[in-house]
Design an enzyme around this catalytic site. Structure first.
Site, PDB file in Angstrom:
ATOM      1  N   GLY A 198      21.683 -38.365  -5.208  1.00 29.36           N
ATOM      2  CA  GLY A 198      21.093 -39.689  -5.311  1.00 29.36           C
ATOM      3  C   GLY A 198      19.741 -39.716  -4.630  1.00 29.36           C
ATOM      4  O   GLY A 198      19.366 -38.804  -3.886  1.00 29.36           O
ATOM      5  N   CYS A 199      19.006 -40.798  -4.904  1.00 25.26           N
ATOM      6  CA  CYS A 199      17.651 -40.893  -4.353  1.00 25.26           C
ATOM      7  C   CYS A 199      17.690 -41.115  -2.844  1.00 25.26           C
ATOM      8  O   CYS A 199      17.025 -40.404  -2.091  1.00 25.26           O
ATOM      9  CB  CYS A 199      16.885 -41.996  -5.068  1.00 25.26           C
ATOM     10  SG  CYS A 199      17.785 -43.538  -5.263  1.00 25.26           S
ATOM     11  N   TYR A 200      18.466 -42.099  -2.400  1.00 30.27           N
ATOM     12  CA  TYR A 200      18.592 -42.294  -0.948  1.00 30.27           C
ATOM     13  C   TYR A 200      19.105 -41.029  -0.267  1.00 30.27           C
ATOM     14  O   TYR A 200      18.545 -40.603   0.746  1.00 30.27           O
ATOM     15  CB  TYR A 200      19.532 -43.462  -0.634  1.00 30.27           C
ATOM     16  CG  TYR A 200      18.964 -44.842  -0.837  1.00 30.27           C
ATOM     17  CD1 TYR A 200      17.813 -45.247  -0.161  1.00 30.27           C
ATOM     18  CD2 TYR A 200      19.584 -45.764  -1.667  1.00 30.27           C
ATOM     19  CE1 TYR A 200      17.302 -46.539  -0.320  1.00 30.27           C
ATOM     20  CE2 TYR A 200      19.077 -47.056  -1.833  1.00 30.27           C
ATOM     21  CZ  TYR A 200      17.939 -47.436  -1.150  1.00 30.27           C
ATOM     22  OH  TYR A 200      17.441 -48.708  -1.301  1.00 30.27           O
TER      23      TYR A 200
ATOM     24  N   THR B 203      18.801 -37.935  -0.976  1.00 33.48           N
ATOM     25  CA  THR B 203      17.757 -36.910  -0.854  1.00 33.48           C
ATOM     26  C   THR B 203      16.864 -37.184   0.340  1.00 33.48           C
ATOM     27  O   THR B 203      16.583 -36.301   1.164  1.00 33.48           O
ATOM     28  CB  THR B 203      16.923 -36.864  -2.153  1.00 33.48           C
ATOM     29  OG1 THR B 203      17.758 -36.473  -3.237  1.00 33.48           O
ATOM     30  CG2 THR B 203      15.764 -35.883  -2.022  1.00 33.48           C
ATOM     31  N   SER B 204      16.406 -38.419   0.468  1.00 27.53           N
ATOM     32  CA  SER B 204      15.473 -38.740   1.556  1.00 27.53           C
ATOM     33  C   SER B 204      16.154 -38.677   2.919  1.00 27.53           C
ATOM     34  O   SER B 204      15.560 -38.235   3.900  1.00 27.53           O
ATOM     35  CB  SER B 204      14.854 -40.125   1.337  1.00 27.53           C
ATOM     36  OG  SER B 204      15.833 -41.136   1.463  1.00 27.53           O
TER      37      SER B 204
END
Lengths: 346, 346, 346, 346
Positions: free
Chosen positions: D148-150, D152-153
């Site tokens: 997911g995007c969150y 990854t960060s």
């Protein structure tokens, strides 16, 4: 009518103060000063005020200010401390929106602001202008020092937890984000639309001047030292501060429902603090233009961390609206006078 | 590899040129100059280029520029005219993104820009760098003067109508709107996020410097004088120009379908002009970051007025992308080299 | 207290009407209807109204509406025409913010809106609610049909030119741009933030429903047919309409100073039309949240084209504020009652 | 050429994948499916791709997909799990951008996603596609589940701290904010421009589906259970995620310089993780459109709390770019192939 003067009216807190006072039934703005814009009509600089205000900017002078009932400072730090002595000595009330008199310890002020304080003897006189914790003192004050925008949102969010001794005060976190009007109206590359828009970043991570102010106030609430990690961020919006606060439950177990009730009870009588119903979260757009702080409290997944969210308009409850609220208290007016307009949504 | 230098790389057209050249397979940037930032790494000022470019800003000097194959000027007006003579005399090619050599008539230039022109003898030499009307001349030019951003969008929009002698050239209107990156990267109150965001306005109504440039070019296309009313507006976006053009049918009746066919045929071979299918209208976001002009033409309600809409990215087809397109032509490369990346949407 | 009901309060004109009426000293909102949200508290849907309004949405019914002094329709077209007969027959006043009764010619309405009109007999009764041209008729009306947002900005901009017979009415152009709140609060891909933000486009070029409304009104002002080219655009802002109007001087020569004086004189007595001083141009942010239209007029380079710029907040002077202005007139109140708050800037 | 098909290409990760693959020298998109848009040209839905892609949307079917070398799923959760078995059984590689195969424990998946998992037997097969922790496994995988995007960060931000066992893993905080493209391209009131723009809010505080994904991965890194408080926020920008991470130093004292060196050393060889120099902080605009995660680490005021900031473009390193990075690894290409374009700034 209360005669008010404003020192330094060319910034965003200045124009916001003018907007609010334009509809205040008991206040008349008699002077607004600016060295750089003197002689220019206010409505030329701020066309939104055309038809609402006929003043011109004037040179700041004690002659002009001396006939006022109250003088607002909407200036960068350093100005109020250089002028307040004269004004206070004439018995005129002062409402300072700048940082000059917020810190009790002059050495802390000098360390964070990097200059000598020009008027340390008035620090004691100046009452910290957060009505929700200082209402009576404000009512009797000759001089009020309005809180910073971030501190307002963070302190109101932590207040019930600290007063009730629920959390570990040695490990508080305030992750806050502000609209760009908080950076002021000065020309700068960093705040250009093409730099700020469609972006987001943290700043001041190494240390922000609002940290000692917040810690000073939280320590007073906790009756002992506190440790806060404070990280501000820059939002690509004009108005609004949103603070997300984290604290660990330390001394007793309080479930979500009890937290909700605690906050609702605590702020039940406050005209400008709105505890949202369980499940609703604050958005900056629901406070835009209004003197209100909306708060939600949660205990996610029934784990040990309490999360509080608070939202204000940095120019209103975070600055000029709070200044008017303080004026109302200082002059014995109903606290909500002139501050009844609902937020602008959408 | 073509060795390129850039004079004045701290503005938005400069950083955009660096972005485009970073992926151009045939060009190597060997120097980028800035008096104010000399010694500073480019990637420090523009962190988006970290890992893509290892240069530092240097003092502009003929020594540095003299070993280049081509020198770009991404400077405010006045700089290129003061330096071009030296560079051109060494046989180095020049691509000027500024306004210095756009107007053929030096007196018109001096009137609109309010200063004496420092290098009028090169005006004749400089080819107007709009490939869609000047491709062959550009290919053979030693010096190219890139069109302004508004002129690119307006001229490409009117081009088929004027070449085909369809409209009344004495009554043309260009209602255009630009993102704020067009105003440059200088510190200014007017372009702060808190001033520009969530607002819209016209500006330069009394007369904008792009007007004589557009009229000069349209007159050449029409083989006679034209009269254009040009009103620019400021959009609360970063990139993008949208022009809405109005002209009255004058010499013959052309229905909607014929107009559509005229534009499609006219631009059929152009790699960077995209005539949209009937019924689709351009949006600035569909050209963001790409060297393309999208155009739609309409004859609303079959009345007498033709409406043309064109959209470009002001920093790409309106500036740095067009400069690279010109470089490709000047150096005999495929015109699209290094410019193939699609727009960034959303 | 005037008892007001609102039919259809879940859209942006509905919430704006609630915001304005919340501070109107002479009006009490007694009911607000919505089929889809019935039983839900208004403040839950619009948290900005928490503490300002205690109502719940109810099912629209004549029982609820029948005890009102005035009923507002803040509905899509088609609703008011289906309910107005009953309400009007009881002697209750109606202020319709929708398009149902704006066009005098029912066949034109049916052509542009693509459906049969359900209540043509009330078209005559409905007064077009633009106070600046219809003040007396509004004061005596039982039913007022409020102008569209674009028409308000365009008509007020052209008004002095047409009344004074200065321009060629056969060749008028209105290039207008609206914030996205004008598109309503319905779920749609086209109006998502990720689609609209950081972009700009024209739309409705082939024909927009506000065109016949504007032409109808301009024709009345010009006492004869007019021909308007109207191109609306979508701005990436929430509130605000900006219209840039073009007309050719036709019948006599009027220089810039005379145009300025004409507009100033014409609107001298109007509380909600602000003609800006020469050289100042309207911005949508200077009207945000306020019931005002700011106008500038120019004759660029002393050529033959007159350019007028006007700006309104589409939700206020373009909809709900104008509705309140009409209410004030209909009930004999001062026209500015409840509409005195300055715009929100920044 | 690698033949690629995309299932579900009408959302933002779909169009972003098309943009990236359009310039990938080794990949050819042979099919893109959408039930709702079948038969429509991709460039009609996404005009930014005009001239870059000639495909039409087709009905998803094994016949179409069966001739591919790799199939991307750019679909909501639930789709990949219903189709993957067939595709995998034919030996075709799968890169899933959805959440279907991210959680190792099917019961956790079913609890957070509220439905039965249709293909639990492939969960083991699917490699978690974060190259910075799983590079070798990805290279050998038949099926990759992109993070997911969150996650990854957040994971890239915490990674060195957890691997080096520096912080208290029982008290991690991730305060993250995402641009609205992360919410997808579905019609919804909540994501309208007029709702999202000029505002900021937290959401999903009670529990967000990315929490178990992040905790699963952090636990693997820490070789033991972790406790994360995760609060996502919605930013009024289109692209970008910014995570601000908080952790307490637990096991040994590491000063600011050592932290900086730790991060720089740790990510020295990573092509797509950029540790910023001390004092520089990430901004979402410096990663816009590029497959990079920029990270800064700080220990404010030498207190006990470590603060990490990381920024990615949610559609690139947070989705489609990472998917291409995984494709490069799976097919033995250089990891950076097709991903070299610098971010778009401004």
């Amino acid at each position: 009518m209360i005669k008010a003067s404003i020192v330094g009216g060319t910034g965003y807190t200045g124009v916001e103060l003018l907007r609010l006072l334009a509809i205040h039934p008991d206040v008349e703005v008699q002077a607004i000063t600016s060295r750089s814009e003197r002689g220019r009509s206010v409505a030329e600089l701020f066309p939104s005020l055309r038809g609402h205000l006929a003043l011109e900017f004037t040179e700041p002078s004690i002659d002009v200010l001396g006939s006022s009932d109250v003088v607002f400072f909407a200036t960068p730090h350093g100005v109020a401390q250089s002028m307040a002595r004269d004004i206070v000595s004439r018995g005129i009330r002062v409402i300072d929106l700048s940082a000059d008199f917020r810190l009790r310890d002059v050495s802390v002020w000098e360390q964070w602001y990097g200059q000598a304080h020009a008027c340390p003897e008035l620090i004691e006189t100046a009452v910290y202008g957060l009505p929700e914790i200082n209402r009576d003192a404000i009512a009797g004050a000759q001089m009020v020092s309005c809180p910073g925008c971030y501190p307002t949102s963070v302190i109101l969010g932590f207040l019930p937890l600290l007063r009730e001794n629920i959390v570990d005060v040695d490990d508080l976190i305030a992750n806050a984000a502000s609209g760009v009007s908080g950076a002021g109206r000065g020309a700068s590359v960093a705040n250009l639309h093409a730099e700020v828009s469609d972006s987001f970043k943290a700043y001041g991570v190494a240390g922000h001047r609002h940290l000692p102010e917040i810690e000073q106030c939280l320590a007073a609430l906790a009756s002992g030292p506190v440790n806060l990690t404070f990280v501000p961020h820059l939002l690509p919006i004009v108005r609004g501060i949103h603070a997300t606060l984290y604290a660990s439950m330390a001394n007793r177990d309080v479930d979500q429902a009890a937290l909700q009730k605690l906050y609702e009870d605590y702020y039940a009588g406050e005209p400008f603090v709105d505890v949202l119903p369980a499940g609703m979260l604050p958005q900056t757009r629901t406070v835009r233009g209004a003197n209100v702080c909306r708060i939600a409290v949660a205990r996610p997944l029934a784990r040990n961390k309490i999360v509080v969210m608070s939202a204000i308009d940095n120019l209103v409850k975070g600055a000029s609206g709070q200044a008017v609220q303080n004026l109302n208290l200082m002059f014995g007016l109903p606290e909500t006078r002139g501050l009844e307009t609902p937020p602008l949504l959408p």
